[in-house]
Write a protein that holds these residues in place. Structure first.
Motif, short mmCIF file in Angstrom:
data_model
loop_
_atom_site.label_atom_id
_atom_site.label_comp_id
_atom_site.label_asym_id
_atom_site.label_seq_id
_atom_site.Cartn_x
_atom_site.Cartn_y
_atom_site.Cartn_z
N LEU D 11 -6.03 -3.03 1.77
CA LEU D 11 -5.56 -3.76 0.59
C LEU D 11 -4.11 -4.21 0.79
O LEU D 11 -3.75 -5.35 0.53
CB LEU D 11 -5.66 -2.86 -0.64
N LEU D 12 -3.28 -3.27 1.27
CA LEU D 12 -1.88 -3.63 1.42
C LEU D 12 -1.72 -4.68 2.52
O LEU D 12 -0.89 -5.58 2.41
CB LEU D 12 -1.05 -2.39 1.76
N VAL D 46 0.75 -19.31 -5.94
CA VAL D 46 0.53 -18.39 -7.06
C VAL D 46 -0.72 -17.56 -6.81
O VAL D 46 -0.73 -16.34 -7.02
CB VAL D 46 0.40 -19.19 -8.37
N ALA D 47 -1.77 -18.24 -6.31
CA ALA D 47 -3.02 -17.51 -6.05
C ALA D 47 -2.80 -16.43 -5.02
O ALA D 47 -3.24 -15.29 -5.18
CB ALA D 47 -4.08 -18.49 -5.59
N CYS D 48 -2.07 -16.76 -3.95
CA CYS D 48 -1.86 -15.77 -2.88
C CYS D 48 -1.10 -14.58 -3.39
O CYS D 48 -1.50 -13.44 -3.21
CB CYS D 48 -1.09 -16.42 -1.73
N ILE D 49 0.01 -14.84 -4.07
CA ILE D 49 0.82 -13.70 -4.48
C ILE D 49 0.12 -12.96 -5.61
O ILE D 49 0.22 -11.73 -5.72
CB ILE D 49 2.25 -14.16 -4.84
N GLY D 50 -0.65 -13.71 -6.44
CA GLY D 50 -1.40 -13.06 -7.50
C GLY D 50 -2.45 -12.13 -6.93
O GLY D 50 -2.58 -10.98 -7.37
N ALA D 55 -4.27 -6.72 -5.28
CA ALA D 55 -4.56 -5.78 -4.18
C ALA D 55 -3.58 -4.62 -4.23
O ALA D 55 -3.97 -3.45 -4.09
CB ALA D 55 -4.46 -6.51 -2.85
N SER D 56 -2.28 -4.92 -4.44
CA SER D 56 -1.29 -3.84 -4.44
C SER D 56 -1.55 -2.89 -5.59
O SER D 56 -1.49 -1.67 -5.43
CB SER D 56 0.10 -4.43 -4.58
N ALA D 57 -1.85 -3.49 -6.78
CA ALA D 57 -2.08 -2.62 -7.93
C ALA D 57 -3.31 -1.76 -7.70
O ALA D 57 -3.31 -0.57 -8.03
CB ALA D 57 -2.26 -3.47 -9.19
N SER D 58 -4.35 -2.36 -7.08
CA SER D 58 -5.54 -1.55 -6.78
C SER D 58 -5.17 -0.42 -5.83
O SER D 58 -5.61 0.72 -6.00
CB SER D 58 -6.61 -2.41 -6.13
N ALA D 59 -4.37 -0.75 -4.81
CA ALA D 59 -3.98 0.29 -3.86
C ALA D 59 -3.20 1.38 -4.57
O ALA D 59 -3.39 2.57 -4.31
CB ALA D 59 -3.14 -0.33 -2.75
N LEU D 60 -2.33 0.97 -5.50
CA LEU D 60 -1.55 1.96 -6.22
C LEU D 60 -2.48 2.88 -7.00
O LEU D 60 -2.34 4.11 -6.97
CB LEU D 60 -0.59 1.24 -7.17
N ASP D 104 3.68 5.40 1.59
CA ASP D 104 3.72 6.52 0.66
C ASP D 104 3.83 5.93 -0.74
O ASP D 104 3.69 4.72 -0.91
CB ASP D 104 4.87 7.47 0.99
N SER D 105 4.07 6.75 -1.72
CA SER D 105 4.04 6.20 -3.08
C SER D 105 5.18 5.20 -3.27
O SER D 105 5.04 4.26 -4.04
CB SER D 105 4.12 7.32 -4.10
N LEU D 106 6.29 5.37 -2.56
CA LEU D 106 7.38 4.40 -2.67
C LEU D 106 6.91 3.02 -2.18
O LEU D 106 7.15 2.01 -2.83
CB LEU D 106 8.58 4.87 -1.85
N THR D 107 6.23 3.03 -1.04
CA THR D 107 5.71 1.77 -0.52
C THR D 107 4.80 1.10 -1.53
O THR D 107 4.90 -0.09 -1.82
CB THR D 107 4.94 2.02 0.77
N LEU D 108 3.86 1.89 -2.06
CA LEU D 108 2.92 1.34 -3.03
C LEU D 108 3.65 0.78 -4.24
O LEU D 108 3.34 -0.31 -4.73
CB LEU D 108 1.94 2.43 -3.47
N LEU D 109 4.64 1.53 -4.69
CA LEU D 109 5.38 1.12 -5.87
C LEU D 109 6.14 -0.18 -5.60
O LEU D 109 6.12 -1.12 -6.39
CB LEU D 109 6.36 2.24 -6.23
N MET D 110 6.79 -0.23 -4.42
CA MET D 110 7.54 -1.43 -4.07
C MET D 110 6.60 -2.63 -3.97
O MET D 110 6.91 -3.72 -4.42
CB MET D 110 8.26 -1.24 -2.72
N PHE D 111 5.43 -2.39 -3.36
CA PHE D 111 4.47 -3.48 -3.22
C PHE D 111 4.11 -4.02 -4.60
O PHE D 111 4.12 -5.23 -4.84
CB PHE D 111 3.21 -2.98 -2.51
N THR D 112 3.76 -3.12 -5.49
CA THR D 112 3.31 -3.56 -6.80
C THR D 112 4.45 -4.28 -7.52
O THR D 112 4.26 -5.35 -8.10
CB THR D 112 2.86 -2.34 -7.61
N MET D 113 5.66 -3.70 -7.44
CA MET D 113 6.80 -4.30 -8.12
C MET D 113 7.08 -5.68 -7.55
O MET D 113 7.21 -6.66 -8.30
CB MET D 113 7.99 -3.36 -7.97
#
Lengths: 458, 102, 356, 827
Positions: D11-12, D46-50, D55-60, D104-113
């Motif tokens: 996903l990431l 927009v579609a790509c980043i959306g 994907a990032s939120a799902s991974a989180l 790690d959770s920081l990566t996931l968080l940064m991705f989502t943010m």
């Protein structure tokens, strides 16, 4: 050579009993004799049938005078008349090709009988590629038609031949494809095997026509295409008398003319017979209890023929009467089915009006070929789908799969055979007496594995 | 005399040579095509004969099958070319198609 | 004279006679007839050589197919029924001379070889049986029957039934077989079929201004006739559709179970059906396009600029698989076809145009 | 790796690579499109980043052990780091260059943010950049010599393709599993910012700003490269995580620099912590800290014989961590097994170590990169100039991508920093936050105020990391990203609404015209100031996100000051600056939105922005309010703690544990204890700043102009940005110009002369060569040509065009060949 004469009943029997060389020749002769005398009569009967049916459909009586009440000797009388006629060759014709063409058509149509089985093992050439070879030989008939059309030196004939060539070549493709639809189910091109596999368990369930939806539709497509392939109405554009006088046979008369018609009726019988083998169970009746009993009897007969003496290693060719009778009954069933289909063809001819040539071609190229391709694809995917989704080999709830059925019936035959062997062994204690009573042929293993041709040359 | 490999090869050779002569003498494009078919059949007989009489086995038959199938394809294309030739020259005589002569 | 010898001499006679008659005949149709005789005899020779499948194929394809095509060619190209284009006698003599020389050369070459010795040295066994046993058929109990259909079929797949010699290590192993050549030949046949049809087609000319005429006809969605949608626009529309579909499909799949496991067959079937209905239904609806196409301002029409029927849209949707199967080449065809049509557009007879 | 983990990686990876795909498609599709009026590129971006966000939120959602996060249990159970290698780029002896991932959770968080904010900004930019949707765009700020304006095709697609590349680079940086890969994406982020800041490349100011940003960043990157060299030579690997080379397990950087228990901790610290712990024991809320409880249990397992009361002292003593040094305290040992005993390096099979000073050099070097990227003192000058780019770019640069990269790296590389390095970080952050805040007071350009506030807030983050508040710093990074992007977009909305007027003195009273913008901006202002109602309602304080994060930083610095009294400035300066922050932010709001309109023309033409611009504002303001809900016990903080380096928890001590140079990092416990106290301080500072701003700019008790007059010296100093630019001019630019002039002279005089001489000689030689060529070689070639032509003419008669003859030729040829064969090889 042996591929040509690979008969597993009569040919082998004669080869084993008389002599290999002359036995095969004798077998070939017998087959040819039967073909000419029995199945050359079939056209005569069908011609009579045609006239009779057409008469009834047109609300008249048809032939009544020749040969008793129904005019059943009418065909023979017609034949007699035609033989007496003068053998004409027009001045503009290419005389060699003109004379040759009817023979080619006739040979091609009758040659197919060589591969058509009439009952279990009752076939001249039990080839593994029987269907393929049969269709190949049948397709040669068109050559005679074309040559006839061309060599007559008449534009009506040329047009007829042209139309015929276009039509038959086009219809050969869906014919072959729809014939392959049941092949996908049984996995063999051997016509005997195909028919043997259609033994029913309850009622009609063994017939390939009812095996899956695609074979069901394929039967009707096949029958349509076969009708067109035999240039029968409503697809008889090659001899459309309103447009082309007589089409490719305009210039023919007498016996040569009648050869074309013999070929046509023979071809009708062959495609109908093929339909009954491929879709309608061949020589199986469709009633489970009868079919199974007959099949067991036939297998038993085959075992008796192929039995090997355990002590001497010799073939014991026992004649098993019930098997013979079962085969005879099977032949009656088969011929009835094929004749019924021929009757339907005749019926159609006198019911439906003729199509236009472009309609005929379009029907084939735009509809029948795609339909047959879809059917072929569907028949290929169907078993996979059934296996995958229903996790069984057939959707029918209580019928057993083809392969299991064959194995089971063969097992029953083997058991009854073994029981009989034991019984015999108990009754006849001295082995030497048995050998004297039954005809035994010495077939050493080395010889058995060598080709017959090389054996003959040694 | 036993029938051996040589016999079949000779038959193939005759077919081959007939094909060559056919190609060399016929001015009709269809005739040339027939010559090609004869040549191919001569070669095919060799393949099948070798498959029977040597250790070649079924491979010979398979190659001959390929030859047959490809010959059918070749015939279809050649006929299409012949039809086009006829459309352009209003004759089927190949001697008339010499526009590229030096 | 044994039966085999008799048959061989008979067939050799008809074969060679037919071939020579082809050479000698001046009439094309007679040549074709003699060719049939020669080729039919060749088929019989194949049967004599225990190659029943090859023989049947020869009959089917050569005698049944090629000859008919030949006669077709004759009939279509001959200006009269008896066209004779004579060869000059000089040519004939020279060609015959050369032919005879070649024949002597070939016969000399053939007879110069001791095939028995060659076979034995090839096999590596000084006492190998010659001629070897014919390639055994499927029917082991009757090896002389020459039933080669199944062995050839298996051989194409790489299974060899003929090598039962246990000393040969690779005898029972699977090899690559002839599957790849078989596929290549199949594709070749397809190409030839299309090519021959193209070469021999009747040349038709499209009437000028056909596009202009249909523009006047009313259409529910105003489209720009003749302004075809470009590749990138269509790619973007597909991307949007993909997002739309997965926006429904992925949550549904999540409801069915974890994403890490393969979906059930029922789910695949139902979702495939729904996707099909979505694509075909939207394209045949009054919108004339899927959501992605609506967003990208493009629409599907038939070649006359009219909306498509459901059947046509269904054909278009199904033939998308075709475009996909040929390594997506079907989609890339939009880059260089004249009316920017993809393969499935060509199959279904549709166009994708810009909306007004 | 479990299926779930591999799914997270996929996903990431998808979220990371989608923008790259978008970039490729947009840049080529855009280049080839006929009209510049197509929005396709933007929709694609927009579609790509959306999709990336989804994907990032799902991974989180997949990756987090929610029960551990929200319920009992240690925060370290939130997520196990996932690491691995995508692709091996090359091997140079023991050094492996590869594309790795470390999740790690920081990566996931940064991705989502990052993806969330970038999505909002992309959507906003759809509206903001719409005037580029034309084939003929007139740039009113570029004046040509003929007096007209510059005309060019619109660059809508170019903008969005660069934005996509920007997102790709940033996500790659976050996902990177080794420091070299970080560097690669670091540079990509740099080049993207260069491209976007210089988007209006025809404007002199824009191209200069882009160059400045790029060059200043190179200065920092120079330090980064030095750090990389040290790491390469001393550690022999770039990877963060443990991995295998030839099936031998090789520890990653983080494992190599693990801490051991300090041998003798600081006496004061020991005393204080034990006292605090006792206090804690009595406190009824002491049980609220599951992490403390857990360590408690762990300790019990290790030393079961100790009674519970006695070992409390020992526990805090044990938790003070130190690098594994030799007796001389100058060499740090690497490679330890799970139990902490030293082992040999599995590849070289020697005990590996690094001099302590070199470790500091490595840390400071890497941090130098962060200084450049995050615009810290003394390299902060590029960031305000970067306002020349379009406002969405500013929003992206200031919140989620570029400057966040520096803070992220400081956080990610935290285990490698020795306490001395952390002190440097803290001081740099402290200076930065103060300097930037003071400049912001006097700035009048609305975007510049925000830019300086960004620098200041970045200083806070660095300070937080430097004083041991690891989670606090990154906490502020996340919350700041939301409210700063919100404010930038709001300011963009104002700018669009006022027809590209950026000077605040010309605005005023705009809230009536653009209410949505005004109130979302107010949300951002309150969030950044850290205003809150400091009473618990339903167990949580009523506060926006900024309050929680700033509070955490101030608390960390207070705890640090308690532990190291000598560094008291590190607490007071940020505290005061908190007040300044509130002042200048409210000044901005009052100036812009409140009061009476100052420029009638601007006011009359002002209008609210379209929905496509306001909806992102509303979305972002929602997050600005609620993202940090729960504060220290909330989910966001818990997530961050999930990837906190182990030794942060207990606090670390420097190698010199005695004397004035000793540094003691506060433990989490210590920070927590002063949390309430620090919160009050910060709140008081913020409220007073806000009140002051209200008095000055809201109801205008005192005229700001008077103050400006009275303190004109200070004002000028601040307006000129503490004269950093002048300083650099004198220190670097002038000397470089002098050196360049010398080089030019040398080049012209000596090198050019040599080249001219060489060229004259070459001309002479080629003249001779030409004569030879024309006469000898050409004559030969012409003769051959003639012969070939003649023979060709005679041979062409062989080509008759008759197919039958060709067949005969073939047959004769074969015959001839065979005859030749028989003659030559008669056997």
């Amino acid at each position: 050579m042996s591929a040509l004469f690979a008969a597993n009943s009569l040919g082998e029997f004669l080869a084993n009993n008389v002599s290999e060389r002359w036995g095969l020749a004798l077998a070939a002769f017998i087959h040819a004799f039967i073909l000419i005398n029995v199945f050359a009569l079939a056209p005569l009967i069908f011609i009579w049938l045609e006239r009779k049916v057409s008469g009834r459909i047109q609300d008249r009586l048809g032939p009544t005078r020749v040969g008793g009440r129904f005019g059943w000797l009418q065909g023979l009388a017609d034949g007699g008349k035609l033989i007496q006629k003068e053998d004409l060759v027009p001045a503009a014709a290419d005389s060699m090709l003109f004379r040759m063409a009817p023979y080619i058509a006739c040979i091609a149509a009758f040659g197919t009988f060589m591969l058509l089985p009439f009952s279990g093992g009752w076939v001249a050439v039990a080839s593994d590629i029987g269907l393929f070879l049969l269709v190949a030989i049948l397709s040669l008939e068109v050559l005679g038609i074309i040559l006839a059309g061309y060599s007559s030196g008449s534009k009506w004939s040329l047009f007829g031949g042209m139309r015929e060539a276009a039509q038959m070549v086009s219809y050969e493709i869906p014919l072959a494809i729809t014939a392959l639809v049941p092949i996908v189910t049984v996995g063999s091109l051997n016509l005997v095997e195909i028919a043997e596999m259609q033994t029913s368990t309850v009622f009609l369930d063994g017939w390939l026509m009812f095996n899956n939806p695609f074979t069901f539709i394929a039967f009707f497509v096949y029958f349509t295409v076969a009708t067109a392939g035999c240039k029968r109405a409503p697809f008889d554009l090659a001899e459309a008398e309103s447009e082309l006088v007589g089409g490719f046979h305009t210039e023919y008369s007498g016996m040569r003319w009648s050869f074309f018609f013999m070929a046509e009726y023979a071809a009708m019988f062959v495609v109908s017979g093929l339909a009954s083998i491929l879709f309608l169970g061949g020589w199986n009746t469709g009633f489970g209890f009868i079919d199974q009993a007959l099949a067991v009897t036939r297998y038993r007969g085959a075992l008796e023929l192929a039995a090997i003496d355990p002590e001497t290693g010799l073939y014991l060719t026992n004649f098993y009467l019930p098997s013979f009778l079962a085969n005879l009954f099977g032949m009656v069933v088969f011929v009835s089915k094929a004749s019924l289909l021929v009757f339907v063809q005749i019926w159609i001819r006198w019911t439906l009006p003729r199509l236009r040539i472009d309609q005929v071609m379009m029907t084939c190229l735009k509809y029948l070929i795609p339909i047959s391709c879809v059917l072929f694809l569907g028949a290929t995917l169907w078993p996979i789908g059934v296996l995958h989704f229903a996790e069984r080999s057939t959707v029918m709830p209580f019928f057993e799969p083809i392969q299991n059925k064959i194995e089971r019936l063969k097992g029953v035959a083997q058991k009854s055979h073994d029981d009989a062997e034991e019984e015999r062994a108990e009754q006849d204690s001295p082995v030497s007496d048995v050998k004297d009573e039954r005809p035994a042929v010495e077939l050493a293993p080395a010889v058995a594995s060598a080709p017959l041709g090389s054996e003959g040359s040694k | 005399m036993d029938i051996g490999l040589n016999h079949y090869l000779v038959v193939g050779a005759v077919l081959f040579v007939c094909g060559i002569i056919c190609m060399a003498t016929k001015r009709n494009a269809i005739g040339i095509l027939m010559g090609v078919e004869l040549v191919l059949n001569g070669a095919n007989i060799n393949f099948v004969a070798f498959s029977r009489y040597t250790a070649l086995g079924l491979d010979g038959q398979i190659v001959s099958l390929f030859v047959i199938v490809l010959a059918a394809a070749e015939a279809a294309v050649a006929l299409a070319i012949a039809l086009n030739f006829y459309n352009n020259h209003l004759t089927i005589d190949v001697d008339r198609g010499d526009e590229l002569a030096g | 004279m044994t039966g085999e010898q008799f048959l061989f001499w008979l067939l050799a006679l008809t074969t060679c006679g037919g071939a020579i008659a082809v050479v000698v005949s001046q009439n094309v149709v007679r040549m074709a007839f003699w060719l049939v005789v020669a080729l039919g005899s060749v088929a019989a020779i194949y049967f004599l050589l225990h190659a029943d499948f090859v023989g049947a194929t020869q009959l089917m394809i050569y005698v049944g197919g090629t000859i008919v095509l030949l006669i077709f060619g004759v009939m279509l190209t001959a200006s009269g029924p008896y066209v004779k284009i004579k060869t000059s006698p000089g040519d004939m003599v020279i060609a015959s001379g050369v032919g005879v020389l070649v024949l002597f050369l070939l016969i000399g070459t053939v007879t110069a070889v001791d095939w028995k010795q060659a076979h034995r040295s090839l096999v590596g066994n000084e006492h190998a049986e010659y001629p070897p046993a014919p390639a055994a058929g499927y029917n082991k109990s009757n090896p002389s029957s020459g039933n080669t259909a199944r062995p050839i079929g298996l051989k194409l797949l790489g299974v060899s039934l003929e090598d039962t010699d246990p000393t040969r290590k690779d005898a029972q192993n699977l090899s690559a077989g002839y599957l790849l050549p078989f596929e290549i030949v199949s594709v070749h046949l397809l190409v030839v079929l299309i090519g021959a049809g193209y070469l021999a087609r009747a040349k038709r000319r499209v009437p000028v201004g056909a596009d202009a005429v249909v523009e006047t006809l009313a259409a529910p969605v105003p489209v720009q006739v003749g302004v075809y949608a470009g590749f990138w626009r269509r790619a973007a529309a597909m991307l949007i559709d993909g997002i739309v579909i997965s926006a429904v499909q992925v949550p549904a799949a999540l409801l069915m179970g974890p994403l890490t496991e393969p979906p059930s067959n029922a789910f695949v079937c139902v979702s495939s059906l729904l996707i099909f209905l979505y694509l075909a239904g939207m394209e045949s609806s009054a919108y004339q396009g899927t959501i992605g196409k609506i967003i990208m301002r493009i629409a599907v029409t038939d070649t006359y600029g009219q909306p498509v029927s459901f059947l046509r849209a269904a054909a278009r949707t199904l033939s998308r698989y075709l475009s996909g199967f040929c390594l997506l080449f079907g989609y890339f065809m939009a880059l260089f076809t004249k009316r920017k049509q993809t393969l499935h557009d060509l199959v279904a007879g549709t166009l994708v145009v810009r909306r007004k | 790796m479990t299926a779930e983990e591999s799914l997270i990686v996929k996903l990431l990876t998808a979220a990371w690579l989608l923008p790259l795909l978008g970039f490729a498609v947009e840049v080529f599709g855009g280049y080839w499109q006929k009209s510049r009026k197509s929005k396709a590129a933007a929709l694609m971006a927009v579609a790509c980043i959306g999709c990336g966000f989804v994907a990032s939120a799902s991974a989180l959602c997949l990756g987090i052990e929610w029960s551990a996060l929200l319920g009992e249990g240690t925060k370290h159970d939130v997520m196990e780091p996932i690491s691995g290698t995508f692709y091996l780029l090359g091997e140079f002896g023991p050094l492996v260059l590869s594309l790795d991932y470390y999740i790690d959770s920081l990566t996931l968080l940064m991705f989502t943010m990052v993806t969330l904010i970038a999505t909002c900004i992309h959507v906003f930019a759809l509206g903001y950049m719409s005037d580029e949707l034309t084939d003929d765009h007139v740039d009113h700020e570029v004046h040509l010599s003929d007096g007209g304006h510059f005309h060019r095709p619109g660059r809508f697609y170019r903008f969005f393709s660069f934005m996509s590349l920007f997102c790709f680079s940033m996500l790659g940086l976050v996902l990177a599993g080794n420091i070299f890969q970080v560097f690669v994406f670091w540079e990509l982020v740099g080049i993207c910012s260069y491209l976007l800041i210089g988007f209006y490349v025809e404007r002199k100011s824009a191209s200069t700003a882009a160059n400045k940003a790029f060059i200043v960043n190179r200065v920092g990157d120079f330090g980064f490269i030095i750090g990389l060299m040290v790491i390469w030579t001393s550690f022999g690997t770039f990877r963060f995580f443990d991995h295998e080379i030839d099936t031998k397990p090789v520890p990653g950087l983080f494992t190599m620099i693990s801490r051991v228990e300090a041998e003798d901790a600081h006496h004061d610290e020991k005393h204080k912590s034990s006292a605090e712990h006792e206090k804690d024991e009595e406190h009824p809320e002491g049980e609220e800290h599951p992490e403390g409880e857990e360590h408690h249990n762990g300790e019990e397992k290790a030393e079961e014989s100790h009674p519970a009361g006695e070992h409390a002292t020992a526990e805090h003593h044990a938790h003070t961590m130190q690098l594994d040094v030799d007796d001389a305290r100058s060499v740090v040992f690497l490679h330890k097994d799970n139990k902490g005993t030293r082992i040999a390096d599995p590849v070289t099979e020697t005990e590996k170590s690094i001099p302590y000073w070199l470790l500091i050099v490595a840390g400071v070097g890497v941090f130098a990169g962060c200084i450049g990227k995050s615009a810290q003192f003394p390299l902060q000058t590029w960031l305000p100039d970067a306002m020349e780019g379009p406002t969405p770019v500013s929003a992206l640069v200031h919140s989620a991508t570029m400057v966040a990269a520096g803070v992220y790296l400081a956080g990610r590389f935290y285990p490698m920093f020795a306490p001395e390095v952390l002190l440097v970080i803290a001081y740099i952050g402290c200076i930065t936050l103060f300097v930037a805040a003071t400049i912001a007071i006097v700035a009048t350009d609305i975007k510049r105020v925000l830019a300086y506030s960004t620098i200041s807030q970045l200083g806070y983050m660095m300070l937080g990391i430097g004083v041991g508040g690891w989670a606090a710093g990154l906490f502020h990074l996340i919350t700041h990203a939301f409210f700063k992007s919100l404010m930038f977009l709001a300011s963009g909305s104002v700018i669009v609404g006022c027809h590209h007027e950026q000077e605040m003195p010309k605005m005023g009273g705009l809230w009536r015209k653009m209410p949505v913008t005004a109130f979302t901006m107010l949300v951002g202002v309150i969030a950044i100031c850290g205003l809150a109602i400091p009473f618990s309602i339903f167990g949580a304080k009523i506060a926006f996100s900024g309050y929680h994060s700033k509070d955490a930083i101030v608390a960390s610095s207070l705890a640090f000051m308690n532990a190291n009294q000598i560094h008291f400035l590190l607490f007071f300066v940020p505290l005061v600056t908190a007040g300044i922050t509130a002042f200048y932010m409210f000044r901005l709001w009052f100036y812009t939105f409140a009061g009476t309109p100052r420029d009638k023309k601007v006011y009359d033409h002002a209008r609210e922005s379209p929905l496509v611009m306001t909806i992102p504002l509303i979305v972002l303001s929602f997050f600005a309010i609620f993202v940090a809900v729960g504060g220290e016990v909330g989910p966001l903080y818990g997530l961050l703690q999930g990837s906190e380096p182990v030794h942060v928890d207990g606090g670390a001590v420097s190698v010199a544990t005695e004397g004035a140079t000793a540094i003691t990092m506060p433990s989490r416990h210590a920070i927590h204890d002063v949390h309430g106290q620090a919160g009050w301080y910060a709140l008081i500072a913020a409220v007073s700043g806000a009140v002051f701003a209200y008095l000055l700019y809201g109801i205008r008790v005192i005229d700001p102009a008077d103050i400006k007059r009275n303190f004109s010296g200070v004002h000028t100093f601040l307006v000129e940005k503490w004269r950093f630019d002048d300083l650099y001019e004198v220190m670097f630019i002038k000397p470089v110009h002098v050196i360049a002039r010398w080089c030019t002279g040398f080049d012209r005089g000596y090198i050019d002369g040599l080249l001219h001489w060489l060229s004259r000689k070459t001309v002479d030689v080629s003249n001779w060569d030409r004569k030879f060529d024309e006469n000898v070689i050409d004559g030969l070639v012409n003769w051959i040509g003639k012969v070939v032509y003649k023979s060709g003419r005679s041979l062409r008669h062989l080509q008759t065009g008759l197919i039958r003859q060709y067949v005969m030729f073939i047959a004769l040829g074969v015959l001839a060949l065979f005859v030749l064969l028989f003659v030559m090889f008669p056997a």
